[in-house]
Design a protein around this motif. Sequence first.
Motif, PDB file in Angstrom:
ATOM      1  N   ALA A   1       0.829  -1.206   0.000  1.00 53.74           N
ATOM      2  CA  ALA A   1       0.000   0.000   0.000  1.00 53.74           C
ATOM      3  C   ALA A   1       0.863   1.256   0.000  1.00 53.74           C
TER       4      ALA A   1
ATOM      5  N   PRO B   1      -7.825   1.327   2.916  1.00 54.93           N
ATOM      6  CA  PRO B   1      -7.069   2.445   3.473  1.00 54.93           C
ATOM      7  C   PRO B   1      -7.349   2.621   4.954  1.00 54.93           C
TER       8      PRO B   1
ATOM      9  N   ARG C   1      -6.382   7.672  -2.236  1.00 51.67           N
ATOM     10  CA  ARG C   1      -6.352   6.437  -1.439  1.00 51.67           C
ATOM     11  C   ARG C   1      -7.730   5.832  -1.229  1.00 51.67           C
TER      12      ARG C   1
ATOM     13  N   ASN D   1       0.827   4.077  -2.884  1.00 50.98           N
ATOM     14  CA  ASN D   1       0.609   5.492  -2.564  1.00 50.98           C
ATOM     15  C   ASN D   1       1.773   6.357  -3.039  1.00 50.98           C
TER      16      ASN D   1
END
Length: 466
Positions: A251, A315, A353, A255
């Motif tokens: 993740a 998220p 996100r 990002n």
Amino acid sequence: MDQRPRILIIDDPRSECRLPAPSALGHADVTRVADPSAAWDYFRETPYDAVIVAPQPLIDLRLTIQQSEQRQQKLEALHRAGTDLTALDTDQIPEMNVQTRTELLKQNLTRSIHDLLHFDILEIRLLNRQTGQLVPLLAEGMTEEAANRTLYARPEGNGVTGYVAATGHSYLCPDTTIDPLYLQGAHAARSSLTVPLIAQNEVIGTFNVESPKPNGFSLEDLQFTELFSREIAQALHTLQLLSAQQTCTVAESINAIHREIAMPVDELLTMASGLLDRLSTTDPDAVSTVQRIIQSARTIKQNIHKVGDDLNMSPVRPAGTKGINLTLLKGLRILVVDNEERVRQSAHLFLDRFGCLVETAPTGMEGLALARNATYDVILADIKLPDLRGYETYCRFRQLQPQSRMVLVTGFDYDASHSLIKARQDGLRFVLFKPFRLEKLLDALLGPGSPAIRKDGTPVTQATPT
């Protein structure tokens, strides 16, 4: 003749969680036993319909089991098997991802359960804490319907497995034909034994075994199964931590990619959209080429979102957003027009996100070019753009996209032209003040009449570009 179900409850008063009679059993004939070592006499002398066991101190269980050398040897074998569930050579670890380790764990579990506990029909489910669903991990000997059955950690309506997951108590069913909680698992199963998988004092799943014979499991089976369930739970907990760590790393990488490419792709989109406005309609080949460039740029962003979706990454919920349904943001197309790069970057940082498809422009003309060539659910525009001001900004964007939600952005400077007053008189409902907080931004996006929610109250999961 008394036809009430006969229930034996082993409820040690030293247990942290004492067990009430389950409401799902109605007016059952309940016998409570406080001494685990004496429970066997009750179980042997009286034909109980079900046995429910509250969590007990591990030392008490071991003292009960250690009454014979053979039992002690079996206990040690179970412990060794539990240790080996996730054992890997150091040179294997870098080569195995979470999925591979999960398959290895499932193989080790099946072998250990067969060899040591001698159970051939079994099922292990893991608890999804966000949804409460009990997700199948491993099934041997179960019918296809049972293996794929949707179950939740609830004391009623979800079988023995749901009850065990909800209460954290083991459940021994001597005769499935008369048990009020039992849902068919294996074909022609006549008895079952289900224990919770507990790690860090929390239920993380369930372990269920079944037998084609009535009274197929003894209290000794129950005790050994509870002990081995601790080893299973620890192995699964370790695997879940590893999975969470890997997902977090992925993740963070996704990002980071978003942050690096968001602004360059936005610049490419604004330049291509401006070029498309200037191209003559007499040159269809050039128009088609620019349109493909625009579509390719948008596809880059969508593909990055898709990678996150395929990995089932959720998220982290930011502070101040409790009670807000953030899933409504997914697929929302948002145009941000502001000459401050910091504001445009923040829009990407806040919203990418959550699955929003964000595009930005630094000037009014570039924002209008984008709005002429795509459909947006929400348009956020500063009232003091270098080439477009106040009320005119609102009117130009509203004329191009009357279906979009307009949000005007301003600082705390004096609005000499009374742009906001005029825009409000003309239907403007949302104003954001810089620097805007995330909860205020979400209120503007998801407030009453949000384009993320249809008139019937259902969420719009994906907006379609023109």
